[in-house]
Design a protein around this motif. Sequence first.
Motif, PDB file in Angstrom:
ATOM      1  N   TRP A   1       5.917  10.481   1.692  1.00  0.00           N
ATOM      2  CA  TRP A   1       5.862   9.716   0.452  1.00  0.00           C
ATOM      3  C   TRP A   1       6.749   8.478   0.512  1.00  0.00           C
ATOM      4  N   SER A   2       7.730   8.455   1.386  1.00  0.00           N
ATOM      5  CA  SER A   2       8.658   7.326   1.430  1.00  0.00           C
ATOM      6  C   SER A   2       7.971   6.028   1.818  1.00  0.00           C
ATOM      7  N   HIS A   3       6.809   6.083   2.484  1.00  0.00           N
ATOM      8  CA  HIS A   3       6.084   4.877   2.887  1.00  0.00           C
ATOM      9  C   HIS A   3       5.039   4.456   1.847  1.00  0.00           C
ATOM     10  N   ALA A   4       4.835   5.248   0.811  1.00  0.00           N
ATOM     11  CA  ALA A   4       3.763   4.968  -0.149  1.00  0.00           C
ATOM     12  C   ALA A   4       4.128   3.796  -1.058  1.00  0.00           C
ATOM     13  N   VAL A   5       3.082   3.125  -1.538  1.00  0.00           N
ATOM     14  CA  VAL A   5       3.224   2.024  -2.495  1.00  0.00           C
ATOM     15  C   VAL A   5       2.426   2.393  -3.736  1.00  0.00           C
ATOM     16  N   ILE A   6       3.060   2.342  -4.894  1.00  0.00           N
ATOM     17  CA  ILE A   6       2.426   2.722  -6.152  1.00  0.00           C
ATOM     18  C   ILE A   6       2.278   1.468  -7.019  1.00  0.00           C
ATOM     19  N   GLU A   7       1.073   1.250  -7.534  1.00  0.00           N
ATOM     20  CA  GLU A   7       0.804   0.093  -8.386  1.00  0.00           C
ATOM     21  C   GLU A   7       0.147   0.557  -9.671  1.00  0.00           C
ATOM     22  N   GLY A   8       0.298  -0.245 -10.727  1.00  0.00           N
ATOM     23  CA  GLY A   8      -0.393   0.008 -11.988  1.00  0.00           C
ATOM     24  C   GLY A   8      -1.676  -0.790 -12.066  1.00  0.00           C
ATOM     25  N   PHE A   9      -1.919  -1.405 -13.220  1.00  0.00           N
ATOM     26  CA  PHE A   9      -3.126  -2.222 -13.401  1.00  0.00           C
ATOM     27  C   PHE A   9      -2.799  -3.633 -12.951  1.00  0.00           C
ATOM     28  N   VAL A  10      -3.392  -4.078 -11.859  1.00  0.00           N
ATOM     29  CA  VAL A  10      -2.996  -5.317 -11.194  1.00  0.00           C
ATOM     30  C   VAL A  10      -4.131  -6.321 -11.233  1.00  0.00           C
ATOM     31  N   PRO A  11      -3.827  -7.613 -11.044  1.00  0.00           N
ATOM     32  CA  PRO A  11      -4.884  -8.620 -11.004  1.00  0.00           C
ATOM     33  C   PRO A  11      -5.746  -8.482  -9.765  1.00  0.00           C
ATOM     34  N   ALA A  12      -6.888  -9.175  -9.785  1.00  0.00           N
ATOM     35  CA  ALA A  12      -7.835  -9.074  -8.675  1.00  0.00           C
ATOM     36  C   ALA A  12      -7.197  -9.489  -7.361  1.00  0.00           C
ATOM     37  N   ALA A  13      -6.323 -10.501  -7.391  1.00  0.00           N
ATOM     38  CA  ALA A  13      -5.695 -10.953  -6.152  1.00  0.00           C
ATOM     39  C   ALA A  13      -4.876  -9.842  -5.507  1.00  0.00           C
ATOM     40  N   ARG A  14      -4.220  -9.037  -6.326  1.00  0.00           N
ATOM     41  CA  ARG A  14      -3.400  -7.941  -5.787  1.00  0.00           C
ATOM     42  C   ARG A  14      -4.291  -6.828  -5.231  1.00  0.00           C
ATOM     43  N   VAL A  15      -5.399  -6.550  -5.909  1.00  0.00           N
ATOM     44  CA  VAL A  15      -6.341  -5.554  -5.389  1.00  0.00           C
ATOM     45  C   VAL A  15      -6.870  -5.989  -4.029  1.00  0.00           C
ATOM     46  N   VAL A  16      -7.208  -7.271  -3.915  1.00  0.00           N
ATOM     47  CA  VAL A  16      -7.702  -7.796  -2.640  1.00  0.00           C
ATOM     48  C   VAL A  16      -6.650  -7.627  -1.556  1.00  0.00           C
ATOM     49  N   GLU A  17      -5.412  -7.922  -1.892  1.00  0.00           N
ATOM     50  CA  GLU A  17      -4.333  -7.820  -0.910  1.00  0.00           C
ATOM     51  C   GLU A  17      -4.195  -6.398  -0.383  1.00  0.00           C
ATOM     52  N   HIS A  18      -4.356  -5.408  -1.255  1.00  0.00           N
ATOM     53  CA  HIS A  18      -4.223  -4.015  -0.820  1.00  0.00           C
ATOM     54  C   HIS A  18      -5.438  -3.556  -0.020  1.00  0.00           C
ATOM     55  N   LEU A  19      -6.635  -3.939  -0.462  1.00  0.00           N
ATOM     56  CA  LEU A  19      -7.838  -3.456   0.205  1.00  0.00           C
ATOM     57  C   LEU A  19      -8.072  -4.119   1.553  1.00  0.00           C
ATOM     58  N   ALA A  20      -7.621  -5.361   1.708  1.00  0.00           N
ATOM     59  CA  ALA A  20      -7.888  -6.088   2.947  1.00  0.00           C
ATOM     60  C   ALA A  20      -7.241  -5.381   4.129  1.00  0.00           C
ATOM     61  N   GLY A  21      -8.026  -5.092   5.131  1.00  0.00           N
ATOM     62  CA  GLY A  21      -7.515  -4.480   6.345  1.00  0.00           C
ATOM     63  C   GLY A  21      -7.233  -3.003   6.256  1.00  0.00           C
TER      64      GLY A  21
ATOM     65  N   ALA B   1      -5.281 -15.695 -11.553  1.00  0.00           N
ATOM     66  CA  ALA B   1      -6.523 -15.228 -12.165  1.00  0.00           C
ATOM     67  C   ALA B   1      -6.209 -14.387 -13.382  1.00  0.00           C
ATOM     68  N   ASP B   2      -6.805 -14.754 -14.490  1.00  0.00           N
ATOM     69  CA  ASP B   2      -6.528 -14.056 -15.744  1.00  0.00           C
ATOM     70  C   ASP B   2      -7.700 -13.148 -16.065  1.00  0.00           C
ATOM     71  N   ASP B   3      -7.590 -11.876 -15.735  1.00  0.00           N
ATOM     72  CA  ASP B   3      -8.643 -10.938 -16.084  1.00  0.00           C
ATOM     73  C   ASP B   3      -8.122  -9.868 -17.017  1.00  0.00           C
ATOM     74  N   GLY B   4      -7.024 -10.149 -17.677  1.00  0.00           N
ATOM     75  CA  GLY B   4      -6.477  -9.189 -18.610  1.00  0.00           C
ATOM     76  C   GLY B   4      -5.704  -8.075 -17.952  1.00  0.00           C
ATOM     77  N   ARG B   5      -5.491  -8.137 -16.647  1.00  0.00           N
ATOM     78  CA  ARG B   5      -4.781  -7.079 -15.951  1.00  0.00           C
ATOM     79  C   ARG B   5      -3.318  -7.453 -15.812  1.00  0.00           C
ATOM     80  N   GLU B   6      -2.469  -6.546 -16.171  1.00  0.00           N
ATOM     81  CA  GLU B   6      -1.030  -6.725 -15.995  1.00  0.00           C
ATOM     82  C   GLU B   6      -0.534  -5.666 -15.022  1.00  0.00           C
ATOM     83  N   SER B   7       0.265  -6.098 -14.089  1.00  0.00           N
ATOM     84  CA  SER B   7       0.767  -5.150 -13.100  1.00  0.00           C
ATOM     85  C   SER B   7       1.704  -4.161 -13.762  1.00  0.00           C
ATOM     86  N   GLY B   8       1.439  -2.889 -13.511  1.00  0.00           N
ATOM     87  CA  GLY B   8       2.286  -1.862 -14.091  1.00  0.00           C
ATOM     88  C   GLY B   8       3.385  -1.418 -13.165  1.00  0.00           C
ATOM     89  N   SER B   9       3.456  -1.971 -11.965  1.00  0.00           N
ATOM     90  CA  SER B   9       4.479  -1.547 -11.017  1.00  0.00           C
ATOM     91  C   SER B   9       5.722  -2.382 -11.214  1.00  0.00           C
TER      92      SER B   9
END
Length: 663
Positions: A505-525, A413-421
């Motif tokens: 903090w060792s279990h944390a995951v940090i992301e930048g500006f990500v595509p919609a598919a990645r946002v869905v993956e994080h929010l699900a569940g 999906a191309d929404d202009g978002r590039e992952s910053g992580s």
Amino acid sequence: ATFPSGSAAGKRRPMDTDTMMDPDPDDGDERTHDAPRRAGWLWKRSDHLHRFNGRWVETKGGVLRYWASRSAAARARRPRRSVSLAGAYVAPASRVGSHPYCLHVVPAGAKVPLILACATDAERGEWLEVLLVGAMIAASALSGSAPKLPSPGAREAAAPAAEDPAGPRAPRALFLYGRGGGGHLASAVAVRDCLESHTPPRPAGDGPSASGDASLDARLAVDMVDVGKLVEAGILGPVLSSIAPFSGDDVYNFFMKQGQYGLAAAATDVGMSSIDRNAEALVKFFSAYLEKERPDVVVSYVPSLNVLLRRSLALTLPRVELLTVITDMESSPAHRWIDPYDPTPTQGGRQHTIVAGGARLHAQAWEAGYPPDKVLATEGMVVHPKFYAVRNCQHSSGAGGGGAGAAAEGSGADDGRESGSQGSTTPSVNGGLVNGLRKVVIFFGGFAPPRTSAIADALLHVHGARVQLIVLCGRNEELRKKLQDKVDKARSAPGAHQAWRERKWSHAVIEGFVPAARVVEHLAGAACVVGKPGPGAASEAAVLRVPFVTEVGRDTMPQERCVVDWLVQGGYGIVAPSLERCPADLLEQADECRQALRGYSNHAVFQVAARVRACVLAARGAEAPAAAATPGAGSGNGKAPRAGARANFSGGQPLRVRRSSTT
């Protein structure tokens, strides 16, 4: 609709000679319950004798059914036929016999269309939209995963190099979005991807196009244009605007990145004042631009330009419809997204439709004078179709987070978002638990403020033993690097020398500006989503049945206060005095919100996509009636149906139909 008993049907059931009885598709699947419902009398043409007979038609759960009478439907009798709308081809048709307002519905894999006739053009438009929305929702729900969307390179390769001047022009939609905040672009991408992924092919056959126009069978091309650049070119000129070091949206995004929401609102006011002062010049510029592009429909995601776009279309393309998608939940005094309705031909009001997500926007549009047919009332904000696909995967698997990664894989999906992580990976997810910890996502939309670090520290201090934190920083690259350093330090330091907070903090995951598919993956569940009350982020969480945790205070933006009211009234989230001081029983309160979220329904993206396609069909001349047919040809008795003989939702008299031996 509630069906009254009506008159009793005859004991003998007419023979169904036009088609065999189809097995009734299962309508108990919760994945298709979001599909809209509609019921009413329509004419249906039989397959063999081509006679039109009145049938009570109902759409429910992504399935179209019809009965010989309304009373048969009320008594829950088996329908004459049931047709799944998943993958169905739906289009308006030209005159068939004496019926000028027809619809073609071709189920997936079939060649013979189901031909339905309506009493009026307006009724056909309503049924067309309901059927298109039902087809899109059913296809998304039953696919089991997100659709494969073309990548930007594939889109360019698939686009024709040049149109044949002698041939029909390919249908085109012009999407105008703004870069301020990211919500406008996200909504535009969601509708575009919905159109691209849920466009069933025209059924094979020797007959003419269902719509009567071969050009309508081509894939709809969507042109995404940054309207902010057009405005600056219209005010400054193309040369000055191209060499300007920054734009108005850049100023707004800078203040949002710093968490200075008051200054961001002030920057918006300055920009609107500049637009008002240069209104006439902008109308001329937009008129020339639209005359050159000649789209079949214009969809604006920037409501502040309603008047300018209406006037420009009225001067150049008076038949082209303007759809304004409002990306907030209300029109506030600080941001008046709905201007008064003006039916004057020179103002273009009759070709302008407001897409209002939520009851408050509905009421404001009607108060502004917009007639019901110019208000597309949706249950909420536009959310990317991937969120629905992942939710359906969760329902199928029974896991809170299962299927999200599969749905996101290969999406493109191309929404202009590039992952910053850089190199960040998400640990394995199983039923909403990550390595035995519950997921909590911090999500502020396109720009996470610097205080995100303090919010994360506070959450880990209280709930660190039970949660795994996922922080989406958006375009704030400085914040992403700062938090990623914390994670790297916590993971690399020896355990005996770590502070307790660093170990969390060792279990944390940090992301930048990500595509919609990645946002869905994080929010699900996730156990909950924490962030500012943005309408987009809150709606995305609600579609995934995830509670939203937010705050309200003096720094809350005016257009976002209604989101807080929506969360509280619906029971969809938790409102804290400050995100740095979330309640100690946060996870328990979030679990209580899930019951209310099970009843949340929002298919706005499918409604908008269906309306866009319907507007294109109307603009391409699909509504033009064909030459008058010979009396009696293709109709049951050679007479046009009387509009007053139809039943409606207010309890009108049923259509009087002569019994025949065909359906």
